[in-house]
Structure formats: C-alpha cells, structure tokens
Design a protein around this motif. Structure first.
Motif, PDB file in Angstrom:
ATOM      1  N   ASP A   8       0.830  -1.327  -0.008  1.00  0.00           N
ATOM      2  CA  ASP A   8      -0.043  -0.095  -0.036  1.00  0.00           C
ATOM      3  C   ASP A   8       1.005   1.212  -0.036  1.00  0.00           C
ATOM      4  OD1 ASP A   8       1.152   0.023   2.420  1.00  0.00           O
ATOM      5  OD2 ASP A   8      -0.833   0.467   3.498  1.00  0.00           O
ATOM      6  N   TYR A   9       2.107   1.124  -0.498  1.00  0.00           N
ATOM      7  CA  TYR A   9       2.986   2.141  -0.430  1.00  0.00           C
ATOM      8  C   TYR A   9       2.486   3.429  -1.114  1.00  0.00           C
ATOM      9  CZ  TYR A   9       7.219   4.969  -0.908  1.00  0.00           C
ATOM     10  OH  TYR A   9       8.368   5.927  -0.723  1.00  0.00           O
ATOM     11  N   SER A  10       1.925   3.368  -2.570  1.00  0.00           N
ATOM     12  CA  SER A  10       1.662   4.585  -3.022  1.00  0.00           C
ATOM     13  C   SER A  10       0.360   5.168  -2.316  1.00  0.00           C
ATOM     14  CB  SER A  10       1.240   4.213  -4.552  1.00  0.00           C
ATOM     15  OG  SER A  10       2.280   3.979  -5.404  1.00  0.00           O
ATOM     16  N   HIS A  11      -0.369   4.576  -1.927  1.00  0.00           N
ATOM     17  CA  HIS A  11      -1.433   5.160  -1.212  1.00  0.00           C
ATOM     18  C   HIS A  11      -1.059   5.680   0.167  1.00  0.00           C
ATOM     19  CE1 HIS A  11      -5.552   5.970   0.183  1.00  0.00           C
ATOM     20  NE2 HIS A  11      -5.387   5.424   1.434  1.00  0.00           N
ATOM     21  N   ARG A  12      -0.211   5.051   0.962  1.00  0.00           N
ATOM     22  CA  ARG A  12       0.142   5.356   2.182  1.00  0.00           C
ATOM     23  C   ARG A  12       0.856   6.882   1.891  1.00  0.00           C
ATOM     24  NH1 ARG A  12       3.531   1.518   6.450  1.00  0.00           N
ATOM     25  NH2 ARG A  12       1.961   0.178   5.298  1.00  0.00           N
ATOM     26  N   ILE A  13       1.786   7.080   1.198  1.00  0.00           N
ATOM     27  CA  ILE A  13       2.794   8.061   0.952  1.00  0.00           C
ATOM     28  C   ILE A  13       2.177   9.053   0.322  1.00  0.00           C
ATOM     29  CG2 ILE A  13       4.898   8.823  -0.035  1.00  0.00           C
ATOM     30  CD1 ILE A  13       5.369   7.080   2.567  1.00  0.00           C
ATOM     31  N   TYR A  14       1.026   8.723  -0.662  1.00  0.00           N
ATOM     32  CA  TYR A  14       0.744   9.844  -1.680  1.00  0.00           C
ATOM     33  C   TYR A  14      -0.908   9.989  -1.883  1.00  0.00           C
ATOM     34  CZ  TYR A  14       5.847   9.751  -3.396  1.00  0.00           C
ATOM     35  OH  TYR A  14       6.707   9.680  -3.300  1.00  0.00           O
ATOM     36  N   GLY A  15      -1.432   9.212  -0.934  1.00  0.00           N
ATOM     37  CA  GLY A  15      -2.921   9.303  -1.001  1.00  0.00           C
ATOM     38  C   GLY A  15      -3.681  10.317  -0.295  1.00  0.00           C
ATOM     39  N   THR A  16      -3.016  11.336   0.253  1.00  0.00           N
ATOM     40  CA  THR A  16      -3.540  12.425   1.037  1.00  0.00           C
ATOM     41  C   THR A  16      -3.179  13.621   0.132  1.00  0.00           C
ATOM     42  OG1 THR A  16      -3.568  11.413   3.065  1.00  0.00           O
ATOM     43  CG2 THR A  16      -3.998  13.862   2.857  1.00  0.00           C
ATOM     44  N   GLY A  17      -4.023  14.144  -0.825  1.00  0.00           N
ATOM     45  CA  GLY A  17      -3.788  15.446  -1.478  1.00  0.00           C
ATOM     46  C   GLY A  17      -3.055  16.720  -0.560  1.00  0.00           C
ATOM     47  N   GLY A  18      -2.109  17.362  -1.277  1.00  0.00           N
ATOM     48  CA  GLY A  18      -1.821  18.497  -0.593  1.00  0.00           C
ATOM     49  C   GLY A  18      -0.624  18.481   0.495  1.00  0.00           C
ATOM     50  N   MET A  19      -0.330  17.002   0.754  1.00  0.00           N
ATOM     51  CA  MET A  19       0.689  16.922   2.130  1.00  0.00           C
ATOM     52  C   MET A  19       1.760  15.899   1.178  1.00  0.00           C
ATOM     53  SD  MET A  19      -2.011  16.243   4.962  1.00  0.00           S
ATOM     54  CE  MET A  19      -3.329  17.283   5.392  1.00  0.00           C
ATOM     55  N   ARG A  20       3.136  16.455   1.459  1.00  0.00           N
ATOM     56  CA  ARG A  20       4.155  15.572   0.822  1.00  0.00           C
ATOM     57  C   ARG A  20       5.192  15.279   2.047  1.00  0.00           C
ATOM     58  NH1 ARG A  20       8.350  17.795  -3.809  1.00  0.00           N
ATOM     59  NH2 ARG A  20       9.660  16.421  -3.611  1.00  0.00           N
ATOM     60  N   PRO A  21       4.996  13.883   2.274  1.00  0.00           N
ATOM     61  CA  PRO A  21       6.076  13.467   3.314  1.00  0.00           C
ATOM     62  C   PRO A  21       7.580  13.606   2.923  1.00  0.00           C
ATOM     63  CG  PRO A  21       4.506  11.553   2.961  1.00  0.00           C
ATOM     64  CD  PRO A  21       4.090  12.686   1.892  1.00  0.00           C
ATOM     65  N   ARG A  22       8.446  14.076   4.034  1.00  0.00           N
ATOM     66  CA  ARG A  22       9.829  14.493   3.747  1.00  0.00           C
ATOM     67  C   ARG A  22      10.719  13.393   4.086  1.00  0.00           C
ATOM     68  NH1 ARG A  22      11.284  19.896   3.182  1.00  0.00           N
ATOM     69  NH2 ARG A  22      13.171  19.411   4.744  1.00  0.00           N
ATOM     70  N   PHE A  23      10.241  12.268   4.657  1.00  0.00           N
ATOM     71  CA  PHE A  23      11.068  11.321   5.195  1.00  0.00           C
ATOM     72  C   PHE A  23      11.076  10.215   4.135  1.00  0.00           C
ATOM     73  CE2 PHE A  23       6.539  11.148   6.617  1.00  0.00           C
ATOM     74  CZ  PHE A  23       6.224   9.848   6.111  1.00  0.00           C
ATOM     75  N   VAL A  24      10.681  10.231   3.017  1.00  0.00           N
ATOM     76  CA  VAL A  24      11.030   9.158   2.042  1.00  0.00           C
ATOM     77  C   VAL A  24      11.928   9.938   0.601  1.00  0.00           C
ATOM     78  CG1 VAL A  24       9.192   7.686   2.480  1.00  0.00           C
ATOM     79  CG2 VAL A  24       8.983   9.407   0.673  1.00  0.00           C
ATOM     80  N   ASN A  25      12.361   9.011  -0.101  1.00  0.00           N
ATOM     81  CA  ASN A  25      12.915   9.608  -1.387  1.00  0.00           C
ATOM     82  C   ASN A  25      11.920   9.352  -2.542  1.00  0.00           C
ATOM     83  OD1 ASN A  25      14.386  10.401  -3.597  1.00  0.00           O
ATOM     84  ND2 ASN A  25      16.011   8.601  -3.465  1.00  0.00           N
TER      85      ASN A  25
END
Length: 383
Positions: A213-230
C-alpha cells in the motif's frame, strides 16, 4: 495562316522546359529526393499536397464485447506462458496500418491473464499504464511494489522501470494498457530489457521492497508531501505514485456531479504527479471524464490525439462528422485535429470515459492548440 498562334520560337522553349522538368522530377525520385517548390502549371507535382499526404490516423472504434473479448478468450486457450512472456492484443488504427499505433503517438492494448499467471520482469523506454477492466486480481509489480488492482484502478509502469504483470487469485482478469511506443519509435529510442537479476541470479518475479500500500500511504492524501522518503523512484522520470485507485476518483467525480463543468469537456479530472502537480508522464497524460445523464458536450478540436475508453455507461461520439456508438470497455481513436463531441446515451445514469492524451509531449514543443465551437457555431481559441 492562323494569326492567333504564337510564333514557333515562343512555343519551343515552353516545350523544352516541360520536358526538362519531367526529367528533373524523374531524377529526383530515382535518387530518393523530394522537390520542395511549387509550380503553377504542373499539377502532377503539387509539392505541398504531396508533402502533407502522409498516413494519418482516422476516427475509429474498437468493440470490446463483439471483437476484443472473444479474441482474448481464444488467445488464452491457444497461447500459454510457455509460448510467450506476454499475451496482449494491440489496437491498430486503419489509417496507420500496419504500424502498431492506435493514434499517431500511442497505442492501446488489451491483456487477459489466467488465474495465478505471472509473467517475468522486464523494462522498456516507452512509458505505459494499466487500467483494470474485469476481475479483482490484476497484478503488476513495479520497482519492488506489488500492486493488485481491480476495475478502474490505474497502474504506472514508467520508462526504464522494472515491472512484471499477471493475475493473482482464482479468476481471470482483463486490463487495458496505453503506451507511447509509437512516439518513442518515431524518435528511434525504443529499447527493452528482460534480463532482471537479484543477487546475481536471474529471477522470474521481483522481490517486494515496499509495502503493497506504499503509493496510497505516501501519496494518498492530496496537498501533503512526506519529507522522510525519497521521491525519486525507478528511473525518476515519472510520478512516484504507481497506483491510482478508482475509489478515490469515483468519490471526486461524485462530489462534482452537480458542478457546472466545462461545456466542451463536462467534468474532467486529470491524474497527476503528486510531487509536481504535472502529468504522470512527460509524454502522455490521463483523465477521467464524466458525462452527467443526458449530457452532450459542445464540439472540441485540439492538436493532441486521444484514446477514449468508456468505463461506465454507453453513448456516442461524433468525430469529424462520423458517429461512433460506444459501450463499456470499448476504445475510440480521436486523432489530433479532429472535431469531437460526446453524448451520454442515458437520461438517468452518468457515463464515465477513461482518456489518454499526448498533450504533454505537444506542450513540451509548444505545439499544443485547442479550439471550441459554441452552440451558435462560433469557434474560439481555448488554449
């Protein structure tokens, strides 16, 4: 003596010139050369007309229920994974045949995988997506992310990114692909690699390196970008979000069912790279387009070529004056430069179209143009 005839001396140079021109044109053709000048008399050598008379895609509809699905079923019976690493049917535009192209820059292919059938990994320079049609067990492993997808889910297999396809579970599944292979082929940049190695050994399935579920977990919330992944994944030339779930798209369309929308495009939502807001690929982009019950769009013309796959509902489109009646899972070619309007055939249910476009490639070269026709027939420039 006929005094209306010009003197013989003035006729001879004309005749000599015509003979010399014919010889010149014959020599050009013999040496694989093309004359780029216009002559006022010789209609056999209208160079502008000849230069423009290249093969062009034509409006066309491929029927899933009548033609594609029966052939897919037959192919599954006759062609096994022992015979080939892939089993897909490519849609060839009648105006471009025998080139493998549905429009000049893209093609659509349909794929059926039998239960628990996984093909070996490969990668290639063309960018591609998979869009689920039937079954819940469509499978694509992309750069260590195992993705199982169902109807309406879109999965990216970006340029130079290892991936493998198949089906998990006990039922067959069908998906369609869209690739920019004709464009990459024109640029003489097509390459494939099937030699996938892990720990110095060739393997037939990628090992998972990310949660499923990586794509959904990292990018599934619009307008918020995690800084702890490449966010550079694969070759780093596309969206790092590899799967776009239909549930989220359907919810967005539903929220705007009563919105005014665009008179030429109705309710249209683009799939985007969550880190840039731009298209998922640099060459092609994708949309979900909703026509409300009974809705008819105004005619639209654009330089971009489109591949339109009805996903829900039925209706018809008029492309350059040609009526094309469509049903679920068909594919329709709308060549660049064509006037197009869509009509939802139901007065009670929405129709949803999945659309691929080469708009990003055209914009990269500042070639993209778009026009709309109003109800009174007036044409205006939209982009």
């Amino acid at each position: 003596m006929d005094t209306n005839l010009p003197p013989a001396s003035s006729q001879e140079p004309d005749a000599n010139r015509e003979a010399a021109l014919r010889g010149l044109y014959d020599d050009l053709a013999r040496h694989n050369l093309f004359p780029f000048w216009a002559t006022s008399k010789d209609t056999d050598h209208d160079e502008i007309r000849q230069l423009m008379a290249t093969r062009k895609a034509v409006p066309h509809l491929w029927s899933f229920a009548d033609d594609i699905e029966p052939i897919l079923r037959r192919s599954a019976e006759l062609v096994s994974t022992a015979d080939s690493d892939r089993r897909s049917v490519i849609l060839v535009n009648p105006g471009l045949a025998p080139q493998r192209a549905s429009v000049s820059t893209m093609y659509t292919a349909y794929r059926l995988n039998d239960p628990n059938e996984i093909m070996p990994p490969h990668k290639h320079t063309p960018s591609a997506i998979r869009f689920g049609l039937t079954g819940k067990g469509n499978f694509t492993g992309v750069e260590g992310e195992d993705i199982v997808f169902g109807p309406g889910d879109m999965v990216l297999t970006p340029i130079d990114t290892w991936h493998n396809h198949g089906t998990v579970g006990d039922e067959p599944a069908i998906n369609l692909s869209v690739l920019d292979l004709p464009l990459v082929e024109t640029l003489n940049a097509v390459s494939f690699d099937h030699h996938y190695v892990e720990d110095d050994a060739v393997v037939k399935k990628q090992s998972a390196r990310f949660p499923d579920d990586y794509s959904h977990r990292i990018y599934g919330t619009g307008g918020m970008r995690p800084r702890f992944v490449n966010h550079i994944r694969g070759a780093g030339h596309s969206s790092p979000m590899y799967v776009y779930r239909w549930e989220a798209m359907q919810a967005l369309l539903d929220r705007h069912a009563d919105w005014d929308g665009d008179p030429h495009e109705a309710i249209m939502v683009e799939y985007v790279d969550p880190t840039t807001g731009g298209p998922v690929f640099k060459t092609i982009t994708f949309f979900a387009q909703m026509l409300r019950p009974g809705e008819r769009t105004l005619p639209l013309r654009q330089t971009a070529s489109l591949l339109v796959a009805p996903f829900r509902g039925s209706g018809h489109s008029i492309v350059d004056g040609k009526r094309l009646d469509w049903r679920e899972f068909d594919t329709m070619a709308v060549p660049g430069g064509s006037w197009c309007e869509h009509v939802n055939g139901s007065a009670t249910e929405p129709a949803i179209l999945f659309v691929a476009s080469d708009e990003p490639a055209q914009k990269a070269f500042s070639l993209y143009r778009k026009w709309g026709r109003a109800a009174d027939g007036e044409v205006s420039r939209l982009a």
